[in-house]
Each structure stands twice: as C-alpha cells, then as structure tokens.
Motif scaffolding. Sequence first.
Motif, PDB file in Angstrom:
ATOM      1  N   UNK A   1     -40.760  15.632 -23.100  1.00 48.71           N
ATOM      2  CA  UNK A   1     -40.364  14.975 -21.851  1.00 48.71           C
ATOM      3  C   UNK A   1     -41.591  14.433 -21.127  1.00 48.71           C
ATOM      4  N   UNK A   2     -42.645  15.236 -21.052  1.00 48.73           N
ATOM      5  CA  UNK A   2     -43.866  14.775 -20.391  1.00 48.73           C
ATOM      6  C   UNK A   2     -44.500  13.612 -21.137  1.00 48.73           C
ATOM      7  N   UNK A   3     -44.519  13.695 -22.468  1.00 50.11           N
ATOM      8  CA  UNK A   3     -45.090  12.592 -23.244  1.00 50.11           C
ATOM      9  C   UNK A   3     -44.257  11.325 -23.107  1.00 50.11           C
ATOM     10  N   UNK A   4     -42.937  11.490 -22.992  1.00 49.74           N
ATOM     11  CA  UNK A   4     -42.066  10.342 -22.758  1.00 49.74           C
ATOM     12  C   UNK A   4     -42.435   9.662 -21.440  1.00 49.74           C
ATOM     13  N   UNK A   5     -42.715  10.465 -20.425  1.00 54.74           N
ATOM     14  CA  UNK A   5     -43.082   9.910 -19.121  1.00 54.74           C
ATOM     15  C   UNK A   5     -44.350   9.070 -19.229  1.00 54.74           C
TER      16      UNK A   5
ATOM     17  N   UNK B   1     -31.230   8.693 -27.404  1.00 55.14           N
ATOM     18  CA  UNK B   1     -30.879   7.605 -26.485  1.00 55.14           C
ATOM     19  C   UNK B   1     -32.123   7.036 -25.811  1.00 55.14           C
ATOM     20  N   UNK B   2     -33.071   7.928 -25.498  1.00 51.76           N
ATOM     21  CA  UNK B   2     -34.280   7.431 -24.858  1.00 51.76           C
ATOM     22  C   UNK B   2     -35.057   6.505 -25.786  1.00 51.76           C
ATOM     23  N   UNK B   3     -35.021   6.777 -27.094  1.00 54.08           N
ATOM     24  CA  UNK B   3     -35.752   5.938 -28.034  1.00 54.08           C
ATOM     25  C   UNK B   3     -35.278   4.494 -27.991  1.00 54.08           C
TER      26      UNK B   3
ATOM     27  N   UNK C   1     -33.488   7.116 -18.245  1.00 53.32           N
ATOM     28  CA  UNK C   1     -33.404   7.911 -19.471  1.00 53.32           C
ATOM     29  C   UNK C   1     -34.361   9.102 -19.408  1.00 53.32           C
ATOM     30  N   UNK C   2     -35.548   8.853 -18.886  1.00 55.21           N
ATOM     31  CA  UNK C   2     -36.520   9.947 -18.768  1.00 55.21           C
ATOM     32  C   UNK C   2     -36.029  11.014 -17.801  1.00 55.21           C
ATOM     33  N   UNK C   3     -35.360  10.609 -16.725  1.00 58.31           N
ATOM     34  CA  UNK C   3     -34.794  11.562 -15.777  1.00 58.31           C
ATOM     35  C   UNK C   3     -33.678  12.379 -16.425  1.00 58.31           C
ATOM     36  N   UNK C   4     -32.819  11.735 -17.217  1.00 62.73           N
ATOM     37  CA  UNK C   4     -31.757  12.453 -17.907  1.00 62.73           C
ATOM     38  C   UNK C   4     -32.338  13.475 -18.885  1.00 62.73           C
ATOM     39  N   UNK C   5     -33.396  13.090 -19.574  1.00 63.61           N
ATOM     40  CA  UNK C   5     -34.028  14.008 -20.517  1.00 63.61           C
ATOM     41  C   UNK C   5     -34.637  15.201 -19.801  1.00 63.61           C
ATOM     42  N   UNK C   6     -35.248  14.962 -18.653  1.00 68.33           N
ATOM     43  CA  UNK C   6     -35.841  16.066 -17.894  1.00 68.33           C
ATOM     44  C   UNK C   6     -34.754  17.003 -17.358  1.00 68.33           C
TER      45      UNK C   6
END
Length: 812
Positions: free
Chosen positions: A640-644, A580-582, A595-600
């Motif tokens: 998650x960190x790389x997404x941020x 979903x984040x993609x 989305x990044x918060x949901x992933x974390x």
Amino acid sequence: MPKPNTSTLPLRLDHSRSLWRSRLGSALRTSLACVLVGVATLYSPTTVRRHLHFPAFSYMTAVLVVGDASSLGGSARSAACASYGILLGLLPAMLTFYSIRPEGVSAATTAVAVAVSSFVVAASDPPGLITTRIALGQVVIVYVTAYKETGRVKPVVLHPVPVAASTAVGAAAAVLALVFPYPKLACYQVKEKTNLYIEMTKERVRVLVNAFCADSSISRSASEYQAKSLAAACKKFLQNIKLLQGSVHWERPPLKFLPRPCNVPWERLEAIGMPLKGMEIALASITSSSSAPTKAVDQQLKEDLVSLSSLISTKLKDISNFPPERKGKAEAYKAFLHSSPTIPQDLQCLPSLFFLFCTRLLLDNVVDGGGAMNPLPNPGHDYNKITPDRTEPYAAKAPKTMLRAVNMSTERVVAASKCSLTLGLAVFFGVLFSKDDGYWSGLTAAIAFAPRRGGATFGPASARAHGTALGSVYGVLGSFVSQSLMEVRLLALLPWVVFTSFLRRSRMYGPAGALGATISAAIILGRRNYGPPMVFAIERLTETYIGLCCSLSVELLLQPARASTLARKELSRSLHVIREWLQSTTSPPAESRDREKQLREAADRLHKLIEEAAAEPNFWFLPFPAASYGKLHGSLAKMVDLVFFLAQSMEFLPMEVQEAIKVDLEHFKEMVDASVKCFEEVVQVESLEEMEKELQNTSSTSYDIELGRSPPRDGKEECEKIVASLLQHSREVMERLDENVGADVKDQLVLCLASIGFCIEGIMREIKETEKGILELIQSENPWCNINLYDIICRVKYRQCCQRRHLDAPRR
C-alpha cells in the motif's frame, strides 16, 4: 560498541507522562461521574429521587459517555446522542402503549413488543453506537417494567418518565465530570498532542538522516530502531488527534465573531508522515541489501542532507501557520542536491535515490502545507486533461450506485433482524427466570449489540462475562465490608472504577469486559433496597449469561461466520483490490488516489479482523494462524505504501516520459496481475479435500490437469529485467531533453524515475513474500499434507474449466 542516543529521552519521557496523565485523568473523571450518579440517586430531593427508578442505567450511561468521550466536546456530542437515543427508544414505546394497554400483558407479548421496537431502532441506523445502545436499553426497560407492573393502572406517559430521567442523570453526570474541576477541552488536547507529534517528527527526520549518512551497518540499524519507535508513537498521536478534532466544534459556540481554534488539520500531519515512512522503507532496503548508500551519494550531499534536516525542523516549528508561508523554499531547493544525480546503472543505488525523493517530498509537504512536488513542465501535452476513454460515463456508474445502496439496506436489515431476535429472546427468557430483574438479560444484549459487526462474537462476549463476574464479586465484597454506610460504599467504588478504566486498554478484557466490570460493581455498591447482595449478584450473573447466550445463539444461527473466516475473505478482497489498482496506475490522479484509498482501507479492515480472530476461542476449530496472517498483512501494508509513492512519482512525470516507460509498466502490471490473480483464487479455496473430491467426480472428462501446469517463472529475474529496461528507457529520455530544461527539473525527473524503479522492485518483492505467506497459511491449515502452491493453482484452474464446460453443455 555504539553509545546509546540520549537525545530522544526527553521525548520518551514527555510521551510517557502525557499518556499516563491522559489515562489517569480519564479514570478519575469516570469515577467522578459514577459518584455524581450515586449522589443524585441516593441524596437528591424526594421529588427527583422518586423518578430515578433505574440507577443501574444511569451508571451505564455515565460510563458509556465518559468512556467514549475524552473531552468536553466529545461528552457534549455523546450527551446529544444519548438525548436522541431517549427519543428514539421511548417514542415507539409510547405509541405502542397508546394502542395496546400495558395492563395484563404476558411474557410473550412483552418479548414480541421488544423485538418489534428494537427492529425499528436498529433499522433506522441512528448516528453513533451510544445512540443505538441507549435506545435499545430504553426499549427493554420500558416494556419489562410494564410487564412487571401488570395489573396496575398507570397513565401511559408515566411509563417512560423514570427511564428517561435515569438516562438524563447519567448523561448530565458525565458532562459535569468532564467540566470539574476544570474543563477538559479538545482544542487544548489537540494542541498539546500536535506539539508532541511535531517534536517527534523533527526527531524522526534527524534520526533517519543520520541513519542514511551512517558509515557502519550497526549505527544504521540502531537509528532505524529508534525511528520505528518514534513512528509508532507518532501513529498513536495522529489517531488521537483525528478523534479529538471531531469534538472541537462542539466546544465552540455558534458565534461568528469568536476566533476559531488554531489547530493543524490531521490530514496535513498525515501528509508529513508519509514521506518519513518512505524514508524508513528505503533504509530497510539498504540494510537488507548490505550496501552502503555512498555508492549513489557523495560527502557533499550528506552535508546538504544534514542541513536540510535542520531546515525541515525549523519549518515544522511554524507548521501551525495555515496556510503556510512559502518563504525560503527556493533557497532550500538550491541547497538540496548539491551534485545532480543521474539514472543509475546499478539497481542497488535505487534505495538511496528513493530516500532522496522522499526527502524532497517531505520538504514540499512541510513548506506547501501538505502539497506535493510541482508537476514537471510538459510542453505540447496537457497532462491534467482527462481523456474520454478513461472516464466512466454516468450511465455506467448509476447501476453500481444502486447496487451499493441495495447492499447497504440489506446489511442494515440483517443487522436489525439479529438485534430484534436477540433482544426478544433475551427478554423472554429473562422474565421467565425472574419477573422483577428480567430486564438485565435484555440490557446485556442491548449493550453487546454492534451494527455491521465484523464477526468477533466470542471474544467480546467472553470478555463481558468475565468482567461482569469480576465486578459482581468486588461489589459483593464491598457490600459486606460496608453494609449500611453508603458513603463508604461510594468510596469503595472509586478505586474499582479507576482500575477498570485502565482495564479498557488491556488485550484480555478490552472495552467490553471493562464496561461489564464497572457496571456490575456500580449497581451493587451504588444503590440500596435490592435485597441481599449475594442473591442479587447471582441473579444478575444469571441474567447476564442469558443475554450473552441469546446473542451468541442468534449470531451463530443467522450469520455463522467466525472472525477467522472473515479474515480469509478480507484477504481475498484485498488481493482483488490490488488487481484493480493495477488498472489505474496510468489513470487520472484522482482515480488512482481513490484506488489507493480503497487498498489502504482494505488493509486496515484485514488488520482488525486478524486481531479479532487471534482473540477468538478456537473450540473444535484449528488454531488461527495469526503469524501467517501477520506476515501477509505486513506485505500488504508495505505494498500500500509503495503504491502511494508509485502514484506520486507517476503524477509528477510529463506525458512524454510516461510514454517512454509505458511498455515496462504494462509488463510489470501483467506480471503482478497474473501472480495476484492466482493468489486470490487459491485463498478462495475453502477446503482442499472438497476440491479434490470434486475433481475426482469430473475425472471422466478428457481434459488433463497436467496440460495446465507450467514451470514457475523466476520472479526476481523478471523483476530485474523490467527495472533494468525501465532505467534504460529513462536514460534515453533524459538524453533527449532540451538543454533549456533547468537542472532542478532534471533532478526531479531522475528522482521520480528512480522512485518508480524502486517501487516496482519493492512491490515484486512483497508479491514474493505474499506467495510465501499464502503457502505457509495453507500448510498450517493442512499440516498432514505436502503443499505445492503451483499444483493447487493448476487444480483451481482445472476446476474452473470444468465448471465452464458444465455451464456451456446445456447451451450446446
């Protein structure tokens, strides 16, 4: 041989002393609260003592409040929750006694009344776990006492009074324990821990910069290890600060003229820690690739980095000034990046540029108070404008909100039903075993209740049983040593309360076992007139095991899910969140952050379930593959960190640059989406044997499984092509930039584009590690099979095709 770095020794000593003082102080205050309860129960005036019929519940309330609160504000909040729990538990009981007289009730009637009242309490979703447990304990004691006093005529209002008085004594003792000999204020604790956090952050910056500028891999590895140790300590401090800041406003009277405590918000501290985590990721990549950062960094830039680290340390000293002072930011930028970087040709230079990107992001966060780098100028385009096709209309959001509310209420009803059935059975079997002490089984179930528990049932129950046995043995031994001297008994209780307070933080017992050990010893040593200690201890243990058995039985009957099963589902859900984040990488910044918060949050839930499953007994099940799940969580957390950082880099780019690299990002998204979708489908397979049998039953179809099989692509080669194409398009867009664009803007563009390339490469590398982890996980679950992950993926797709054909057959 490199010399050991002794500059971090004072910080380690301060951290150890602060941790020791905090834990010892909490243990002594818990023991003081138990002593105050004992004094009130044994030596208070007769008019007060005649209402304190349940000293055990007073001890339990005191231990719960002090254990949950580490400050005066936290104890005040917990005491308020306890008061609300008294009303929540006793009001339904009083209404029941008005409608049904307590005289002449049976065991079955008592169990039904407890079940109905506990359902009302659990379904109301009270604030805080202390409120729920105290309210359930009130319900159990009131109804069981009414059953025990069958035949006695007693006013309705007098049934709840002794229970409420005992609970109030425990809550008051907990608050007094956190006031004497001096108040343990949350604001001072936040200030102390914030100062330690800032000092460790300054040391982390210095260590990371030294590691980046190191000439040898040995020195770099040693500095990396120091940085990881400091990062772990900073993480614990940040968690404590976050918890304590919620208690600060409970210590401040509601008077407007009083100044507010000068505390740094934990969000700002967390924002400062994120760039440091990125710098650690960059150094780990440099070390793993065995390449020195000098390929992209000259000696002058190293000197500038050292000066910049000193500047950041200076700014961190004034971080308590909020909003922050922006003075000196322009001078810092002039000193930063003495020689302007360029888009690299070699991919091995990306970690070094990503390190510089994180360093500049850290500087902005320190100077701007948790802000980020200023968005780059974008003439002709409005980057902050959200186009209509990217926004979700309210009509589409409404059904999702309604479904979420329905799911929430369903979950609450299930939890309330489990609580109702558990307490009803525990009270029924408890009063059948012992009419006088039948409430112990119900209290055990009430304390063990946790709404919306993730599934760790056996672990806390086993720890609570062991802790109860230990506390009972200590209480019996203490009673034999001091048979009639209550003062000696109270003194004997002190070291045990201190010991169990430290036991709360052990992996073997945890809070559940420590609470059982504390209460079991306290109710034997802190009261009199309960008969022979040995007989009382045996009855108490039996009632405890009745309550635990009822909790386990109901949990297994209504929701037979082990923590390992829930960890498997959470892993699949986390992979789905990545997909979903993609879809939101090119969305507005607010949506990308959500989305990044949901992933974390998904990664945090997975980590908790892994810990619970590792502590869960195996019984007849296969051992939980904790190592495999640990590797998968590590890859997920790094993603998650790389997404941020990828979202941060994209946010700073103007629309013209985003359009230039849009094709490369779409290619990257398609590649990751295909891989993660396959992983998600494989993780959802519960049993390979059942899937094989299902495929054999559908073998009559003409669809050949081999048609869906394709040789796997080389993910590393594809990733290098994507990153190389992105860098090439980046160089082209940099060449088209107007000469009027300042050097600082160009430098920021280079760092952002290099950061995007590094994040893409890092995410693809973690995708490959996730593939290895899933293969290892399935192999551990099927040790006698030769697992081929791509073969399983093809079989899963074939089964899905057969299911679709089966669903479409009636329509035809």
